[in-house]
Scaffold this motif. Structure first.
Motif, PDB file in Angstrom:
ATOM      1  N   ALA A 129      38.855   1.516-126.831  1.00  0.00           N
ATOM      2  CA  ALA A 129      38.885   2.873-126.176  1.00  0.00           C
ATOM      3  C   ALA A 129      40.012   3.919-126.774  1.00  0.00           C
ATOM      4  CB  ALA A 129      38.893   2.830-124.700  1.00  0.00           C
ATOM      5  N   GLU A 130      41.264   3.254-126.750  1.00  0.00           N
ATOM      6  CA  GLU A 130      42.351   4.002-127.346  1.00  0.00           C
ATOM      7  C   GLU A 130      42.111   4.445-128.597  1.00  0.00           C
ATOM      8  OE1 GLU A 130      45.646   6.210-127.617  1.00  0.00           O
ATOM      9  OE2 GLU A 130      44.256   5.653-125.475  1.00  0.00           O
ATOM     10  N   ARG A 133      39.564   7.329-128.709  1.00  0.00           N
ATOM     11  CA  ARG A 133      40.278   8.387-128.290  1.00  0.00           C
ATOM     12  C   ARG A 133      41.163   8.990-129.383  1.00  0.00           C
ATOM     13  NH1 ARG A 133      44.648  10.463-127.439  1.00  0.00           N
ATOM     14  NH2 ARG A 133      45.954   8.592-127.331  1.00  0.00           N
ATOM     15  N   LYS A 134      41.794   8.166-130.276  1.00  0.00           N
ATOM     16  CA  LYS A 134      42.491   8.642-131.472  1.00  0.00           C
ATOM     17  C   LYS A 134      41.651   9.432-132.427  1.00  0.00           C
ATOM     18  CE  LYS A 134      46.998   6.012-130.522  1.00  0.00           C
ATOM     19  NZ  LYS A 134      47.568   4.928-130.992  1.00  0.00           N
ATOM     20  N   GLY A 137      36.717  10.491-130.439  1.00  0.00           N
ATOM     21  CA  GLY A 137      35.606  10.486-129.421  1.00  0.00           C
ATOM     22  C   GLY A 137      35.736  11.141-128.323  1.00  0.00           C
ATOM     23  N   ARG A 138      34.583  11.944-127.911  1.00  0.00           N
ATOM     24  CA  ARG A 138      34.580  12.842-126.945  1.00  0.00           C
ATOM     25  C   ARG A 138      33.762  12.358-125.512  1.00  0.00           C
ATOM     26  NH1 ARG A 138      30.969  17.297-129.531  1.00  0.00           N
ATOM     27  NH2 ARG A 138      29.716  15.776-128.538  1.00  0.00           N
ATOM     28  N   ASP A 139      34.273  12.841-124.603  1.00  0.00           N
ATOM     29  CA  ASP A 139      33.682  12.499-123.195  1.00  0.00           C
ATOM     30  C   ASP A 139      33.345  11.100-122.985  1.00  0.00           C
ATOM     31  OD1 ASP A 139      32.963  15.341-123.141  1.00  0.00           O
ATOM     32  OD2 ASP A 139      31.121  15.076-124.145  1.00  0.00           O
ATOM     33  N   PRO A 140      34.603  10.359-123.006  1.00  0.00           N
ATOM     34  CA  PRO A 140      34.643   9.009-122.559  1.00  0.00           C
ATOM     35  C   PRO A 140      34.466   8.884-121.065  1.00  0.00           C
ATOM     36  CG  PRO A 140      36.880   9.751-122.721  1.00  0.00           C
ATOM     37  CD  PRO A 140      36.033  10.846-123.141  1.00  0.00           C
ATOM     38  N   PHE A 159      31.085   6.967-124.890  1.00  0.00           N
ATOM     39  CA  PHE A 159      31.801   8.116-125.439  1.00  0.00           C
ATOM     40  C   PHE A 159      30.702   8.858-126.468  1.00  0.00           C
ATOM     41  CE2 PHE A 159      32.679   5.088-128.476  1.00  0.00           C
ATOM     42  CZ  PHE A 159      32.515   5.589-129.879  1.00  0.00           C
TER      43      PHE A 159
END
Length: 177
Positions: A129-130, A133-134, A137-140, A159
């Motif tokens: 997930a991290e 995010r980096k 990726g949007r809207d987790p 996501f």
């Protein structure tokens, strides 16, 4: 005892070695743990039974599991049971899953928010997930735990990719997907 000519012995040895090499090329490789790897594609269908009939007849897929209930435990720790009509189909000898979920055509709201997605197996959902995010990726969604009526338990999150496509990260805790 008759001794074969030297050139015949070398030729026979070379042919035997070639056969061994050719056969070993088709032997299954040692299973290397893959993570992440594509795990499944989920499609919303209007009639699960007719879709199973079609995909098994058209492509020789086999039903690996039928799921009638999901128990979803959110980040707050409260479990909630949801009745579902789902099936996991696989090609014999392959692990990739075609996940079918019945969503009646009469549903005016359109597909449920997490239908129509690509699933990716991961070993460590927090680390994956991290990384997502980096990478942008949007809207987790929050990580949640999902248990199926067939006994599989997984931690997952969703996501959106750069074009709005929905992707699921899934860490299988127990059972098989």
């Amino acid at each position: 005892m008759q001794v074969l000519p030297r050139n015949f012995r070398l030729t026979a040895l070379g042919a035997f070695a070639t056969i061994i090499i050719a056969v070993s090329a088709f032997a299954p490789a040692k299973e290397a743990p893959l993570s992440p790897r594509f795990n499944h594609v989920m499609l919303a269908v209007s009639n699960l039974d007719s879709s199973i009939t079609f995909y098994t007849a058209a492509f020789d897929l086999e039903v690996a599991q039928r799921i009638t209930e999901l128990t979803v435990t959110g980040a707050n720790g409260t479990p909630g049971a949801r009745p579902v009509k789902m099936a996991l189909l696989k090609f014999p000898g392959q692990e990739f899953v075609l996940e079918l979920a019945e969503r009646p055509a009469s549903t005016s709201a359109g597909p449920a928010p997490y239908y129509q997605h690509l699933g990716v197996d991961v070993r460590d959902i927090a680390a994956a997930a991290e990384r997502v995010r980096k990478a942008g990726g949007r809207d987790p969604s929050p990580v949640q735990t999902v248990g199926t009526s067939s006994g599989t338990v997984a931690r997952n999150m969703f996501f959106r990719g750069p074009s709005g496509e929905l992707v699921e990260l899934m860490q299988v805790v127990s059972g098989e997907f």
